[in-house]
Design a protein around this motif. Structure first.
Motif, PDB file in Angstrom:
ATOM      1  N   THR A  25     -78.026  22.474  41.576  1.00 20.02           N
ATOM      2  CA  THR A  25     -78.628  23.183  40.224  1.00 20.02           C
ATOM      3  C   THR A  25     -77.915  22.295  38.938  1.00 20.02           C
ATOM      4  N   PRO A  26     -78.914  22.259  37.872  1.00 22.19           N
ATOM      5  CA  PRO A  26     -78.166  21.747  36.695  1.00 22.19           C
ATOM      6  C   PRO A  26     -77.056  22.540  36.263  1.00 22.19           C
ATOM      7  N   LEU A  27     -76.043  21.790  35.460  1.00 20.58           N
ATOM      8  CA  LEU A  27     -75.028  22.303  34.740  1.00 20.58           C
ATOM      9  C   LEU A  27     -75.278  22.105  33.210  1.00 20.58           C
ATOM     10  N   VAL A  28     -75.860  22.953  32.372  1.00 21.63           N
ATOM     11  CA  VAL A  28     -76.435  22.690  31.102  1.00 21.63           C
ATOM     12  C   VAL A  28     -75.503  23.152  30.020  1.00 21.63           C
ATOM     13  N   ASP A  29     -75.263  22.254  28.996  1.00 24.05           N
ATOM     14  CA  ASP A  29     -74.365  22.946  27.864  1.00 24.05           C
ATOM     15  C   ASP A  29     -75.092  24.142  26.940  1.00 24.05           C
ATOM     16  N   SER A  30     -74.467  24.903  26.554  1.00 27.57           N
ATOM     17  CA  SER A  30     -74.932  25.721  25.855  1.00 27.57           C
ATOM     18  C   SER A  30     -74.411  25.826  24.380  1.00 27.57           C
ATOM     19  N   PRO A  31     -75.064  25.085  23.245  1.00 24.23           N
ATOM     20  CA  PRO A  31     -74.537  25.012  21.979  1.00 24.23           C
ATOM     21  C   PRO A  31     -74.611  26.303  21.160  1.00 24.23           C
ATOM     22  N   ASN A  32     -75.313  27.314  21.397  1.00 23.33           N
ATOM     23  CA  ASN A  32     -75.271  28.495  20.910  1.00 23.33           C
ATOM     24  C   ASN A  32     -74.179  29.283  21.164  1.00 23.33           C
ATOM     25  N   LEU A  33     -73.731  29.614  22.554  1.00 23.47           N
ATOM     26  CA  LEU A  33     -72.755  30.121  23.053  1.00 23.47           C
ATOM     27  C   LEU A  33     -71.283  29.532  22.718  1.00 23.47           C
ATOM     28  N   SER A  34     -71.254  28.056  22.703  1.00 26.53           N
ATOM     29  CA  SER A  34     -70.282  27.300  22.278  1.00 26.53           C
ATOM     30  C   SER A  34     -69.916  27.647  20.780  1.00 26.53           C
ATOM     31  N   THR A  35     -70.858  27.822  19.966  1.00 25.28           N
ATOM     32  CA  THR A  35     -70.636  28.341  18.634  1.00 25.28           C
ATOM     33  C   THR A  35     -69.811  29.892  18.660  1.00 25.28           C
ATOM     34  N   VAL A  36     -70.532  30.543  19.231  1.00 25.97           N
ATOM     35  CA  VAL A  36     -70.001  31.960  19.298  1.00 25.97           C
ATOM     36  C   VAL A  36     -68.548  31.933  20.032  1.00 25.97           C
ATOM     37  N   VAL A  37     -68.378  31.520  20.910  1.00 27.01           N
ATOM     38  CA  VAL A  37     -67.016  31.422  21.744  1.00 27.01           C
ATOM     39  C   VAL A  37     -66.090  30.476  20.976  1.00 27.01           C
ATOM     40  N   GLY A  38     -66.561  29.301  20.426  1.00 26.35           N
ATOM     41  CA  GLY A  38     -65.533  28.328  20.003  1.00 26.35           C
ATOM     42  C   GLY A  38     -64.928  27.479  20.890  1.00 26.35           C
ATOM     43  N   SER A  39     -65.363  27.471  22.058  1.00 29.62           N
ATOM     44  CA  SER A  39     -65.106  26.466  23.152  1.00 29.62           C
ATOM     45  C   SER A  39     -66.345  25.747  23.751  1.00 29.62           C
ATOM     46  N   GLU A 262     -74.330  48.183  29.796  1.00 29.19           N
ATOM     47  CA  GLU A 262     -76.040  47.901  30.311  1.00 29.19           C
ATOM     48  C   GLU A 262     -76.663  47.260  29.098  1.00 29.19           C
ATOM     49  N   LYS A 263     -76.188  47.675  27.780  1.00 28.33           N
ATOM     50  CA  LYS A 263     -76.563  46.961  26.486  1.00 28.33           C
ATOM     51  C   LYS A 263     -76.093  45.679  26.346  1.00 28.33           C
ATOM     52  N   GLU A 264     -75.069  45.226  26.733  1.00 26.67           N
ATOM     53  CA  GLU A 264     -74.320  43.806  26.571  1.00 26.67           C
ATOM     54  C   GLU A 264     -75.246  42.933  27.622  1.00 26.67           C
ATOM     55  N   ILE A 265     -75.411  43.481  28.835  1.00 33.03           N
ATOM     56  CA  ILE A 265     -76.224  42.555  29.946  1.00 33.03           C
ATOM     57  C   ILE A 265     -77.576  42.422  29.268  1.00 33.03           C
ATOM     58  N   ALA A 266     -78.288  43.567  28.745  1.00 34.15           N
ATOM     59  CA  ALA A 266     -79.573  43.296  28.149  1.00 34.15           C
ATOM     60  C   ALA A 266     -79.628  42.201  27.049  1.00 34.15           C
ATOM     61  N   GLU A 267     -78.597  42.131  26.105  1.00 36.30           N
ATOM     62  CA  GLU A 267     -78.481  41.166  25.222  1.00 36.30           C
ATOM     63  C   GLU A 267     -78.504  40.000  25.602  1.00 36.30           C
ATOM     64  N   ALA A 268     -77.516  39.733  26.922  1.00 37.71           N
ATOM     65  CA  ALA A 268     -77.187  38.663  27.293  1.00 37.71           C
ATOM     66  C   ALA A 268     -78.500  37.825  27.977  1.00 37.71           C
ATOM     67  N   VAL A 269     -79.287  38.852  28.743  1.00 43.19           N
ATOM     68  CA  VAL A 269     -80.446  38.368  29.332  1.00 43.19           C
ATOM     69  C   VAL A 269     -81.383  37.622  28.252  1.00 43.19           C
ATOM     70  N   TRP A 270     -81.337  38.308  26.964  1.00 42.60           N
ATOM     71  CA  TRP A 270     -82.348  38.171  26.029  1.00 42.60           C
ATOM     72  C   TRP A 270     -81.914  36.842  25.480  1.00 42.60           C
ATOM     73  N   PHE A 271     -80.564  36.572  25.251  1.00 48.91           N
ATOM     74  CA  PHE A 271     -80.043  35.510  24.544  1.00 48.91           C
ATOM     75  C   PHE A 271     -80.305  34.060  25.535  1.00 48.91           C
ATOM     76  N   CYS A 272     -80.309  34.293  26.717  1.00 54.93           N
ATOM     77  CA  CYS A 272     -80.701  33.212  27.711  1.00 54.93           C
ATOM     78  C   CYS A 272     -82.119  32.888  27.488  1.00 54.93           C
ATOM     79  N   LEU A 273     -82.888  33.718  27.291  1.00 57.11           N
ATOM     80  CA  LEU A 273     -84.389  33.551  26.936  1.00 57.11           C
ATOM     81  C   LEU A 273     -84.500  33.022  26.019  1.00 57.11           C
ATOM     82  N   LYS A 274     -83.951  33.446  24.820  1.00 54.63           N
ATOM     83  CA  LYS A 274     -84.409  33.009  23.412  1.00 54.63           C
ATOM     84  C   LYS A 274     -83.760  31.543  23.238  1.00 54.63           C
ATOM     85  N   HIS A 275     -82.383  31.238  23.830  1.00 53.85           N
ATOM     86  CA  HIS A 275     -81.718  30.042  23.483  1.00 53.85           C
ATOM     87  C   HIS A 275     -82.061  29.006  24.551  1.00 53.85           C
ATOM     88  N   HIS A 276     -82.193  29.425  25.836  1.00 55.14           N
ATOM     89  CA  HIS A 276     -82.376  28.472  26.730  1.00 55.14           C
ATOM     90  C   HIS A 276     -83.801  28.379  27.450  1.00 55.14           C
TER      91      HIS A 276
END
Ligand code: PLP
Length: 328
Positions: A25-39, A262-276
Motif C-alpha cells: 500500500t502507498p505511504l502518503v504525506d499529509s500536509p494538513n496533519l503535518s501542519t496541525v501536529v508540527g511534525s 467517539e467524537k474524536e474518531i468521527a472527526e478523524a474519519v471526516w478529516f481523512c475524507l475531506k483532506h485525502h
C-alpha cells in the motif's frame, strides 16, 4: 518468549509469501496533519488494501503456510468482520474451505462481504468473546485449523510486513502510531520496526469504549472488558485468556497508549475524507484521532500513522458527512 519465536527474517519471508495476494500500500504525506501536529506526518493506506483492511496480510501468510493436509481440512476463525473477510478471500483464492464465526454486533456490510466470498458464515453470540467460544467448539468438531485473528505468529509476521514497507519508504521515521485491539497488528509492526530502528517511539491507540488491551496493560494481566457499541467496531472485543504472544509483545514494545472518544474518531474519519479523499473506518482512523486531539504525549519529527481499514458502513459514512458539513 516471543522474541525468540519470531525473527525479522520471518517477516521478510511473510512479505515474499503474500505478494501475490496482498497489496503493497502507498505511504502518503499529509500536509494538513503535518501542519496541525508540527511534525512530518505520513499515512500508511491499508484502507485501500485488498478486502479493505490490513488483515489480508496475516490471513494470507497463515493460510499459505499450512500443510496440504491442513488445507484439505479447511480453516475456521472468529472475527469482528475484517479478519473474517480476509480469511474468506484468501481461502477462496487458494481453494480452502472456510467457516467464519461472527458475533451479532458485526455490521451487515462485513457479513455480506464474507458470504459473497463463498465462506460459511455463522452468526453466534452477543460479543466477540462468545463468538470465539463457539468457534473453538466448532474447530474441534470439524477438525479445521484455527486462523486466530491476532494471537498467532504467522498472523503477527504477516501484519509485520507493514512495518517493513514503512521503513523502506521512510527510513527517518521516529514515531509510529498504530490502532490497537488484540495486538496482532501492533506486535508485528512494532517488532519489525524496533528490530531495525530500536529508538522508534511506538504509540498504540484504542477507543475509550472497551479498550481491552490498554486495560490489560495497565492491570499487568488480561482483564475482561464490557463491550459497548463504538464507531471503531473493528477494535471491539477482548483478549483471549490463554494469550501467548500479543499481550507480552505489546507489553514489551509499546511505549505509549492513547484512548480516543467517539467524537474524536468521527472527526478523524471526516478529516481523512475531506483532506485525502479517502474513506477510513472508525477503527482505522484512531491514529489520526489521537493526533488531531493532541493526545499523544511524545511526538518525534517524523511520524507514520497506520490507517488500518476502510470498511465504513454507508450509514456511518452518511452521518459523518452530515455532521462534518454542519461543523464546517
Ligand atoms: C483488526 C483491526 C484492527 C486491530 O488489529 P489487532 O491486531 O486486533 O490489534 C485495527 N483496525 C482495523 C481496521 C482492523 O480490522
Amino acid at each position: 518468549m516471543p522474541k525468540e519465536d519470531l525473527s525479522l527474517g520471518d517477516i521478510y519471508i511473510a512479505g515474499q509469501r503474500i505478494t501475490a495476494i496482498a497489496r503493497r500500500t502507498p505511504l502518503v504525506d499529509s500536509p494538513n496533519l503535518s501542519t496541525v501536529v508540527g511534525s512530518k506526518v505520513f499515512l500508511k493506506l491499508e484502507n485501500i488494501q485488498v478486502t479493505g483492511a490490513f488483515k489480508i496480510r496475516g490471513a494470507a501468510n497463515k493460510i499459505l503456510s499450512l500443510s496440504e493436509d491442513e488445507r484439505a481440512r479447511g480453516v475456521i476463525t472468529v472475527s469482528s468482520g475484517n479478519h473474517g473477510r480476509a480469511v474468506s478471500y484468501v481461502a477462496q483464492k487458494v481453494g480452502v474451505n472456510a467457516t467464519i464465526c461472527v458475533p451479532k454486533t458485526v455490521p451487515n456490510n462485513k457479513c455480506q462481504a464474507i458470504t459473497a466470498l463463498g465462506a460459511e458464515l455463522v452468526i453466534k453470540g452477543e460479543n466477540a468473546d462468545e463468538a470465539m467460544e463457539y468457534a473453538d467448539e466448532l474447530q474441534v468438531e470439524r477438525g479445521m485449523t484455527m486462523v486466530h485473528p491476532f494471537d498467532d505468529l504467522e498472523i503477527i509476521a504477516g501484519q509485520g510486513t507493514i512495518g517493513l514497507e514503512i521503513v523502506e519508504k521512510f527510513p527517518k521515521i521516529d514515531t509510529i502510531i498504530v490502532p490497537l485491539s488484540g495486538g496482532g497488528l501492533m506486535s508485528g509492526i512494532a517488532f519489525a520496526i524496533k528490530s531495525i530502528i530500536p529508538t522508534i517511539h511506538v504509540v498504540g491507540v484504542s477507543m475509550e469504549r472497551g479498550p481491552a488491551m490498554v486495560e490489560s496493560i495497565k492491570a499487568g494481566r488480561i482483564v475482561d472488558i464490557i463491550e459497548t457499541p463504538t464507531l471503531a467496531d473493528a477494535l471491539a472485543g477482548g483478549l483471549n485468556k490463554d494469550n501467548k504472544y500479543t499481550f507480552p509483545m505489546v507489553q514489551q514494545y509499546v511505549d505509549e497508549t492513547v484512548l480516543v472518544s467517539e467524537k474524536e474518531i468521527a472527526e478523524a474519519v471526516w478529516f481523512c475524507l475531506k483532506h485525502h479523499n479517502i474513506i477510513v473506518e472508525g477503527g482505522g482512523a484512531v491514529g489520526v484521532a489521537a493526533l488531531l486531539s493532541k493526545r499523544v504525549q511524545k511526538l518525534g519529527g517524523n511520524i507514520a500513522v497506520v490507517l488500518s481499514g476502510g470498511n465504513l458502513p454507508l450509514q456511518a459514512l452518511r452521518k459523518i458527512i452530515a455532521d462534518g458539513e454542519v461543523a464546517k
